[in-house]
Design a protein around this motif. Structure first.
Motif, mmCIF file in Angstrom:
data_model
loop_
_atom_site.group_PDB
_atom_site.id
_atom_site.type_symbol
_atom_site.label_atom_id
_atom_site.label_comp_id
_atom_site.label_asym_id
_atom_site.label_seq_id
_atom_site.Cartn_x
_atom_site.Cartn_y
_atom_site.Cartn_z
ATOM 1 N N LYS A 203 22.817 54.820 4.006
ATOM 2 C CA LYS A 203 22.892 53.993 5.201
ATOM 3 C C LYS A 203 21.847 52.880 5.177
ATOM 4 C CE LYS A 203 26.083 56.055 7.753
ATOM 5 N NZ LYS A 203 27.272 55.319 8.268
ATOM 6 N N ILE A 204 22.237 51.714 5.696
ATOM 7 C CA ILE A 204 21.275 50.635 5.868
ATOM 8 C C ILE A 204 20.435 50.934 7.107
ATOM 9 C CG2 ILE A 204 23.003 49.245 7.113
ATOM 10 C CD1 ILE A 204 21.460 46.763 6.143
ATOM 11 N N HIS A 205 19.112 50.825 6.969
ATOM 12 C CA HIS A 205 18.232 51.156 8.093
ATOM 13 C C HIS A 205 17.207 50.038 8.312
ATOM 14 C CE1 HIS A 205 15.303 52.229 5.030
ATOM 15 N NE2 HIS A 205 16.088 53.204 4.575
ATOM 16 N N LEU A 206 16.290 50.272 9.231
ATOM 17 C CA LEU A 206 15.335 49.229 9.613
ATOM 18 C C LEU A 206 14.438 48.804 8.458
ATOM 19 C CD1 LEU A 206 14.294 50.542 13.149
ATOM 20 C CD2 LEU A 206 15.803 48.621 12.628
ATOM 21 N N GLY A 207 14.198 49.698 7.506
ATOM 22 C CA GLY A 207 13.404 49.325 6.338
ATOM 23 C C GLY A 207 14.108 48.276 5.496
ATOM 24 N N HIS A 208 15.426 48.418 5.325
ATOM 25 C CA HIS A 208 16.195 47.402 4.595
ATOM 26 C C HIS A 208 16.222 46.089 5.380
ATOM 27 C CE1 HIS A 208 18.237 51.260 3.194
ATOM 28 N NE2 HIS A 208 17.662 50.782 2.101
ATOM 29 N N LYS A 209 16.306 46.195 6.693
ATOM 30 C CA LYS A 209 16.325 44.998 7.540
ATOM 31 C C LYS A 209 15.065 44.161 7.325
ATOM 32 C CE LYS A 209 16.085 43.738 12.447
ATOM 33 N NZ LYS A 209 14.615 43.586 12.609
ATOM 34 N N MET A 210 13.943 44.816 7.090
ATOM 35 C CA MET A 210 12.701 44.072 6.840
ATOM 36 C C MET A 210 12.856 43.119 5.660
ATOM 37 S SD MET A 210 9.710 46.937 7.273
ATOM 38 C CE MET A 210 8.424 45.740 6.906
ATOM 39 N N VAL A 211 13.368 43.643 4.548
ATOM 40 C CA VAL A 211 13.529 42.811 3.343
ATOM 41 C C VAL A 211 14.531 41.696 3.610
ATOM 42 C CG1 VAL A 211 14.215 42.811 0.917
ATOM 43 C CG2 VAL A 211 12.924 44.742 1.836
ATOM 44 N N MET A 212 15.615 42.023 4.304
ATOM 45 C CA MET A 212 16.617 41.002 4.610
ATOM 46 C C MET A 212 16.031 39.876 5.444
ATOM 47 S SD MET A 212 20.017 43.320 5.320
ATOM 48 C CE MET A 212 20.756 44.288 3.989
ATOM 49 N N GLU A 213 15.234 40.223 6.424
ATOM 50 C CA GLU A 213 14.594 39.195 7.251
ATOM 51 C C GLU A 213 13.700 38.291 6.410
ATOM 52 O OE1 GLU A 213 12.934 39.643 11.138
ATOM 53 O OE2 GLU A 213 13.776 41.652 11.343
ATOM 54 N N GLU A 214 12.979 38.871 5.470
ATOM 55 C CA GLU A 214 12.083 38.077 4.625
ATOM 56 C C GLU A 214 12.877 37.140 3.710
ATOM 57 O OE1 GLU A 214 8.669 40.397 2.943
ATOM 58 O OE2 GLU A 214 9.518 42.002 4.172
ATOM 59 N N ILE A 215 13.995 37.630 3.175
ATOM 60 C CA ILE A 215 14.849 36.773 2.349
ATOM 61 C C ILE A 215 15.361 35.598 3.176
ATOM 62 C CG2 ILE A 215 17.040 36.643 1.089
ATOM 63 C CD1 ILE A 215 16.650 39.649 0.415
ATOM 64 N N ILE A 216 15.877 35.901 4.358
ATOM 65 C CA ILE A 216 16.459 34.866 5.217
ATOM 66 C C ILE A 216 15.398 33.858 5.647
ATOM 67 C CG2 ILE A 216 17.534 34.482 7.481
ATOM 68 C CD1 ILE A 216 18.962 37.262 6.970
ATOM 69 N N TRP A 217 14.191 34.327 5.967
ATOM 70 C CA TRP A 217 13.110 33.402 6.357
ATOM 71 C C TRP A 217 12.806 32.424 5.225
ATOM 72 C CZ3 TRP A 217 8.198 32.155 4.600
ATOM 73 C CH2 TRP A 217 7.408 31.392 5.468
ATOM 74 N N HIS A 218 12.716 32.924 3.998
ATOM 75 C CA HIS A 218 12.437 32.035 2.869
ATOM 76 C C HIS A 218 13.610 31.087 2.620
ATOM 77 C CE1 HIS A 218 9.169 34.926 1.863
ATOM 78 N NE2 HIS A 218 8.590 33.828 1.392
ATOM 79 N N GLN A 219 14.836 31.561 2.846
ATOM 80 C CA GLN A 219 15.989 30.664 2.725
ATOM 81 C C GLN A 219 15.881 29.535 3.748
ATOM 82 O OE1 GLN A 219 19.956 32.148 3.873
ATOM 83 N NE2 GLN A 219 20.784 31.308 1.954
ATOM 84 N N GLN A 220 15.440 29.871 4.945
ATOM 85 C CA GLN A 220 15.281 28.854 5.994
ATOM 86 C C GLN A 220 14.165 27.869 5.674
ATOM 87 O OE1 GLN A 220 14.665 31.479 9.323
ATOM 88 N NE2 GLN A 220 16.856 31.722 9.732
ATOM 89 N N GLN A 221 13.208 28.283 4.843
ATOM 90 C CA GLN A 221 12.117 27.380 4.435
ATOM 91 C C GLN A 221 12.514 26.493 3.254
ATOM 92 O OE1 GLN A 221 9.663 27.601 6.735
ATOM 93 N NE2 GLN A 221 10.996 29.272 7.446
#
Length: 432
Positions: free
Chosen positions: A77-95
């Motif tokens: 299952k995808i959980h909040l720990g995976h969400k952390m990495v996803m958020e970091e990827i997306i933030w760098h994409q936005q930069q």
């Protein structure tokens, strides 16, 4: 301490500062002033360490190309720990970063024994749909390891530079470790380095946001990238105390050193196996020339990958978060009301009695509920500081925090799952 970490075992780290001493990870907070609009994980020291992230801040601040890359093993299952990495990827994409996300199905197949069909199902329906729902843009790159010829071909080449002794030292592999498990480790290195292939614009800084348990992959990859490169630049000093650079060949093709000597303006001296450079003080300019010549002669000229390291979330009942204990974590696909109930039953940092709580205050640093607010549920730093201060001063009781966290968790999951339904209809945009 002689800490041993590997990417496949549960890991609990009590003192993250020991990673600085043992593994050469650098403190992240020193770079914070150079980052415009830092992510909350950066502001709150959840991201605590890095390797080579100064290359990324330089790229972001000066409009230079860079990439962000990370991956997920589709094993549950995808959980909040995976969400952390996803958020970091997306933030760098936005930069402005060119974003890569790999589904490590070769790893799941070799390490967890999962079928290829199950890997694909979980990869898409658990991980990638949530990634898209969280805001990953379609101009990024999503792939499965088993489908990527580029990654598989690069893994084969990297394998020529790796040996069992090295893998054993880094990962703790033994004579019982399967060859496919070892190959999956080298494939992870190919994942990390392949954003620098010619197809994606060639050598550039690439950041890998990970938890500390993934650092063995980073160390192996930095070592393999160095071995793959044709040249090594060393700073030297002559008898008169004057500094100069020596470019050493590591089995570079015939004529490459001569081409370097011709390309560099200023005084150079060509030897068998190296070129000495005497009148060029700009290391960055020299490095650029060396990479250009290496590419002309068919090399890769890899830039050592950068990495950031974030703290682990603890389990809702304290201790480690475990996928085998559903009460210890919150999945992004579970029933929102059920998740809220988990939060209401979570371990807190409160005192035994209300009287003690008011007198001594709570201990938010030991509280899994406050951690949910810190990591996931409160974006505003001022609001978070108020919650913290009211807790430690005894003004706030645990029931209030639990109610707040439960309400926000339920709201987040409802909204996220609605966005997942939208994401399902967009899979074609991402080539899935």
């Amino acid at each position: 301490m002689n800490m041993k970490i590997d990417p496949w075992s549960a890991l609990n780290i009590d003192d993250y500062s020991k990673l600085f001493e043992e593994f050469g990870i650098l403190p992240f907070d020193q770079l914070l002033p150079e980052i415009t609009g830092p992510h909350r994980y950066m502001r709150r020291k959840i991201i605590f360490g890095h390797r080579g992230y100064d290359l990324i801040t330089d790229a972001m601040n000066n409009g230079k190309p860079f990439s962000v890359m990370s991956g997920f093993m589709p094993s549950g299952k995808i959980h909040l720990g995976h969400k952390m990495v996803m958020e970091e990827i997306i933030w760098h994409q936005q930069q402005g970063g060119d974003a890569f996300v790999g589904i490590a199905d070769r790893e799941a197949h070799s390490v967890r024994g999962m079928s290829w069909e199950k890997c694909r199902d979980i990869g898409i329906n658990e991980y990638l749909i949530s990634l898209i729902a969280l805001g990953f843009e379609p101009h990024g790159h999503i792939y499965f390891q088993s489908d990527s010829e580029q990654v598989k071909d690069l893994a084969f080449e990297l394998g020529s530079k790796a040996n069992f002794s090295e893998l054993s030292a880094i990962y703790g592999f033994t004579g019982e470790t399967s060859v496919s498990h070892m190959l999956s480790a080298v494939t992870q290195s190919a994942d990390i380095l392949h954003p620098q292939l010619e197809a994606y614009g060639g050598p550039k800084p690439v950041v890998i946001p990970v938890g500390a348990d993934q650092d063995p992959h980073i160390r192996l990859t930095r070592g393999l990238g160095h071995k793959m490169n044709m040249f090594k630049i060393e700073g030297r000093e002559n008898k008169d105390g004057r500094h100069y650079f020596s470019i050493r060949s590591k089995a570079a093709p015939e004529g490459a050193l001569k081409k370097l000597a011709e390309r560099i303006s200023g005084r150079t001296k060509l030897f068998e196996g190296h070129v000495d450079v005497f009148d060029l003080d700009d290391f960055g300019k020299l490095q650029k020339i060396v990479r250009e010549v290496e590419l002309e002669f068919g090399g890769y000229a890899f830039v050592p990958p950068s990495s950031t390291y974030h703290r682990f979330m603890s389990g809702l009942q304290g201790g480690k978060m475990s996928s085998s204990v559903p009460e210890s974590y919150i999945s992004l696909t579970e029933d929102p009301k059920g998740a809220a109930n988990k939060v209401r039953k979570a371990k807190t940092g409160g005192r035994i009695t209300l009287e003690e709580q008011k007198k001594l205050g709570g201990e938010p640093d030991k509280c899994s509920v406050y951690e949910l607010l810190l990591f996931n549920l409160v974006e505003d730093d001022g609001e978070l500081a108020q919650i913290y201060n009211e807790c430690v001063s005894g003004q706030k009781v645990c029931g209030n925090c639990k109610a707040l966290a439960a309400e926000r968790m339920e709201k987040f999951l409802k909204e996220h799952q609605e966005l997942r339904e939208v994401a399902k209809d967009r899979l074609d945009e991402y080539g899935l």
